[in-house]
Design a protein around this motif. Sequence first.
Motif, PDB file in Angstrom:
ATOM      1  N   ALA A   1      16.609  64.429  23.335  1.00 35.78           N
ATOM      2  CA  ALA A   1      16.451  65.519  24.308  1.00 35.78           C
ATOM      3  C   ALA A   1      15.327  65.207  25.283  1.00 35.78           C
ATOM      4  N   SER A   2      14.253  64.563  24.787  1.00 34.65           N
ATOM      5  CA  SER A   2      13.129  64.203  25.649  1.00 34.65           C
ATOM      6  C   SER A   2      13.545  63.162  26.691  1.00 34.65           C
ATOM      7  N   GLU A   3      14.369  62.193  26.287  1.00 35.75           N
ATOM      8  CA  GLU A   3      14.827  61.168  27.226  1.00 35.75           C
ATOM      9  C   GLU A   3      15.747  61.773  28.294  1.00 35.75           C
ATOM     10  N   LEU A   4      16.434  62.862  27.930  1.00 35.39           N
ATOM     11  CA  LEU A   4      17.366  63.503  28.860  1.00 35.39           C
ATOM     12  C   LEU A   4      16.671  64.435  29.841  1.00 35.39           C
ATOM     13  N   ASP A   5      15.375  64.636  29.641  1.00 31.36           N
ATOM     14  CA  ASP A   5      14.624  65.573  30.482  1.00 31.36           C
ATOM     15  C   ASP A   5      14.299  64.915  31.825  1.00 31.36           C
ATOM     16  N   GLY A   6      14.898  65.371  32.884  1.00 30.76           N
ATOM     17  CA  GLY A   6      14.645  64.806  34.213  1.00 30.76           C
ATOM     18  C   GLY A   6      15.930  64.727  35.004  1.00 30.76           C
ATOM     19  N   SER A   7      15.805  64.711  36.286  1.00 35.62           N
ATOM     20  CA  SER A   7      16.977  64.645  37.152  1.00 35.62           C
ATOM     21  C   SER A   7      17.200  63.229  37.639  1.00 35.62           C
ATOM     22  N   GLY A   8      18.454  62.862  37.777  1.00 33.57           N
ATOM     23  CA  GLY A   8      18.797  61.553  38.305  1.00 33.57           C
ATOM     24  C   GLY A   8      18.550  60.397  37.369  1.00 33.57           C
ATOM     25  N   VAL A   9      18.365  60.697  36.074  1.00 33.38           N
ATOM     26  CA  VAL A   9      18.108  59.614  35.126  1.00 33.38           C
ATOM     27  C   VAL A   9      19.417  59.194  34.463  1.00 33.38           C
ATOM     28  N   SER A  10      19.398  57.996  33.899  1.00 37.03           N
ATOM     29  CA  SER A  10      20.510  57.502  33.090  1.00 37.03           C
ATOM     30  C   SER A  10      19.962  57.185  31.707  1.00 37.03           C
ATOM     31  N   VAL A  11      20.740  57.449  30.695  1.00 38.06           N
ATOM     32  CA  VAL A  11      20.298  57.220  29.319  1.00 38.06           C
ATOM     33  C   VAL A  11      21.266  56.269  28.630  1.00 38.06           C
ATOM     34  N   VAL A  12      20.705  55.223  28.018  1.00 40.36           N
ATOM     35  CA  VAL A  12      21.497  54.290  27.220  1.00 40.36           C
ATOM     36  C   VAL A  12      21.203  54.548  25.750  1.00 40.36           C
ATOM     37  N   ILE A  13      22.230  54.867  24.983  1.00 38.94           N
ATOM     38  CA  ILE A  13      22.091  54.990  23.532  1.00 38.94           C
ATOM     39  C   ILE A  13      22.599  53.690  22.925  1.00 38.94           C
TER      40      ILE A  13
ATOM     41  N   VAL B   1      23.291  63.953  33.361  1.00 40.47           N
ATOM     42  CA  VAL B   1      22.783  62.584  33.453  1.00 40.47           C
ATOM     43  C   VAL B   1      23.956  61.656  33.221  1.00 40.47           C
ATOM     44  N   ARG B   2      23.762  60.399  33.540  1.00 35.40           N
ATOM     45  CA  ARG B   2      24.819  59.427  33.219  1.00 35.40           C
ATOM     46  C   ARG B   2      24.563  58.874  31.829  1.00 35.40           C
ATOM     47  N   LEU B   3      25.560  58.964  30.987  1.00 41.81           N
ATOM     48  CA  LEU B   3      25.459  58.473  29.615  1.00 41.81           C
ATOM     49  C   LEU B   3      26.073  57.078  29.532  1.00 41.81           C
ATOM     50  N   LEU B   4      25.290  56.150  28.974  1.00 40.64           N
ATOM     51  CA  LEU B   4      25.749  54.791  28.706  1.00 40.64           C
ATOM     52  C   LEU B   4      25.504  54.498  27.235  1.00 40.64           C
ATOM     53  N   GLY B   5      26.314  53.689  26.646  1.00 35.25           N
ATOM     54  CA  GLY B   5      26.131  53.350  25.237  1.00 35.25           C
ATOM     55  C   GLY B   5      26.474  51.901  24.980  1.00 35.25           C
TER      56      GLY B   5
ATOM     57  N   ASN C   1      33.412  58.819  14.924  1.00 40.74           N
ATOM     58  CA  ASN C   1      32.103  59.108  15.507  1.00 40.74           C
ATOM     59  C   ASN C   1      32.361  59.930  16.763  1.00 40.74           C
ATOM     60  N   ALA C   2      31.993  61.205  16.721  1.00 40.13           N
ATOM     61  CA  ALA C   2      32.310  62.115  17.828  1.00 40.13           C
ATOM     62  C   ALA C   2      31.695  61.660  19.137  1.00 40.13           C
ATOM     63  N   LEU C   3      30.515  61.029  19.084  1.00 42.83           N
ATOM     64  CA  LEU C   3      29.867  60.591  20.313  1.00 42.83           C
ATOM     65  C   LEU C   3      30.656  59.473  20.995  1.00 42.83           C
ATOM     66  N   MET C   4      31.320  58.650  20.199  1.00 47.73           N
ATOM     67  CA  MET C   4      32.111  57.565  20.780  1.00 47.73           C
ATOM     68  C   MET C   4      33.247  58.104  21.639  1.00 47.73           C
ATOM     69  N   ASP C   5      33.712  59.317  21.328  1.00 43.00           N
ATOM     70  CA  ASP C   5      34.803  59.910  22.099  1.00 43.00           C
ATOM     71  C   ASP C   5      34.345  60.373  23.478  1.00 43.00           C
ATOM     72  N   SER C   6      33.034  60.371  23.709  1.00 43.59           N
ATOM     73  CA  SER C   6      32.513  60.857  24.988  1.00 43.59           C
ATOM     74  C   SER C   6      32.660  59.844  26.108  1.00 43.59           C
ATOM     75  N   PHE C   7      32.903  58.592  25.764  1.00 41.99           N
ATOM     76  CA  PHE C   7      32.899  57.543  26.775  1.00 41.99           C
ATOM     77  C   PHE C   7      34.279  57.413  27.421  1.00 41.99           C
ATOM     78  N   VAL C   8      34.265  57.406  28.746  1.00 42.83           N
ATOM     79  CA  VAL C   8      35.498  57.336  29.518  1.00 42.83           C
ATOM     80  C   VAL C   8      35.949  55.893  29.717  1.00 42.83           C
ATOM     81  N   SER C   9      34.984  55.000  29.947  1.00 38.09           N
ATOM     82  CA  SER C   9      35.295  53.592  30.217  1.00 38.09           C
ATOM     83  C   SER C   9      34.632  52.708  29.182  1.00 38.09           C
ATOM     84  N   VAL C  10      35.253  51.568  28.912  1.00 36.64           N
ATOM     85  CA  VAL C  10      34.714  50.586  27.971  1.00 36.64           C
ATOM     86  C   VAL C  10      34.675  49.221  28.651  1.00 36.64           C
ATOM     87  N   LEU C  11      33.509  48.577  28.610  1.00 41.41           N
ATOM     88  CA  LEU C  11      33.341  47.202  29.104  1.00 41.41           C
ATOM     89  C   LEU C  11      33.031  46.308  27.912  1.00 41.41           C
TER      90      LEU C  11
END
Length: 523
Positions: free
Chosen positions: A321-333, A357-361, A374-384
């Motif tokens: 939640a702390s990493e997500l605090d802010g505008s225009g940020v991207s978070v990589v898990i 925010v933009r979520l990357l994993g 893994n429910a979080l894995m279902d959040s990703f739209v694209s896979v590279l």
Amino acid sequence: MTKYEAALEYGAYALVLTDRDGRLLHRWVRNPGLAAVMDGIGVAAGTTMDESTVGTTSLVAMLTGRPEMIRGPEHFSEKFRDFSCSSAPIVHPVNRRLLGSVSLICRLGDTAPIMLPWIIEFVGAVEDALRARASRREQRLLDAYTTHNRDARRPVVALDSSTIITNAAAARLLGGVDQSLLWEHARRSLVDRSTGPSTLTLPNGEVVTVDCRAVSSDEHDSGAVLMLRSAAPRRRGEGSSAIAAQSGELPRLVGRSDSWQTLCRQAAGVRGGTSPVLVTGESGTGRLAVAQALQGWHDVRVIDAADASSRGRKKWCRDLASELDGSGVSVVIRHVDLLAPPLALAAVAVLRRASPVRLLGTAERAGVESARHNALMDSFVSVLDVPPLRDRLDDLPVLLAAFTDRASGGRADLEWMPETVQALSRVDWPGNLSSLDALVRRVVAGRSTGRRIGVADLPPEYLTRRARRPLASLEQTEAHAILAALRAAGGNKNQAALSLGIARSTLYRKVRALGLDLSSTVY
């Protein structure tokens, strides 16, 4: 019978050939008594006779650059004081590189003034033969070029390790392309016996198709003829670097192989967007770097799912939640696939409450391939999917250059020789880019002089890992010990065997059994 053969047949002389580092490559001696004595003092194939190992001998000729004769007591080592030896350096008549030396050895009592003139004449004959061979090789290369250069509009290149012939069309297409890049591509095609055209990405980003044909089937390194064709028009704005950033795809990352360019094209469709992207691949392939490059490396925050078990569920969710605090940020898990199902659900809830925010994993595999949901894995739209290093061997030169620049802080002017790159292309890389980066840092840290990095500069275990067959873990340990002992002994197999506590015959037998290739290793 030549006069040189007669001298060995009827006289008590031995002829010895060494490489440029003083390692004895071959010995010709017809006199049984002299052969037995030389065996007794270790003057046999594999022995290192350079001055740093045995002191002053006639091999000082390779240092002085002129023929030398050392008689009996003039030798530094006591065991050589009953012998006289005349030597002369062998210098390649075309490129003037020192190749090694030839020595004529006899007992002190058989010393004759004619020995030095004899060896000078013999080396002259050797260099004449090398000159003729080089001339024949170049003529054969020219003949092959002429045969295939029927249409001046089609780019054609004929080359080997030291010579390159191009027509005007090829010269315009290739520009300042390094000959070693073309020769390495040609050698790989010839060794793999590839059929049909292959693709090659030039340092300026242009992709060409290459039809590679051997000049001769008798020698694997006799040369090749490359018939080139532009595979795709160069994109406007591309410069002279292989860095993908210059094509607007993945900034700061390098690559020119087909598999890397495929990834870059896929990344172009999602770079800088807002949809969640999962970057998959084997460990060490650079998944995190690819994820950060997708956002141009700007304000990308990283949290590792691997830390969740040690931090605890609540603490890790607060950190997210702390990493997500802010505008225009991207978070990589990182390591999304390591999250336990309950924690993955909690992470999804945290993401829903946060500002957009933009979520990357990053993960080893996509969600559908995972053993547990893994429910979080279902959040990703694209896979590279990032290719492993074994599928990016064409990228080795640019990767080595980039890692070397980083390891030295941009201060070292180091060059990885083509034979070194070729040796590394035969190594299994279980750690992918991480393993390659570790090797580069180790080599750079250990360098004190010289800008060229040769095969001899590689750590022994990398020579073990490029053995001719896969080795079991116990065999890997044994092979590493043998190579380390040989390096410590400067290539002297007798000394290496003594340090290992085994007979020299046992050492040879183990080298053969393990399939180790010592022919291209210079100590």
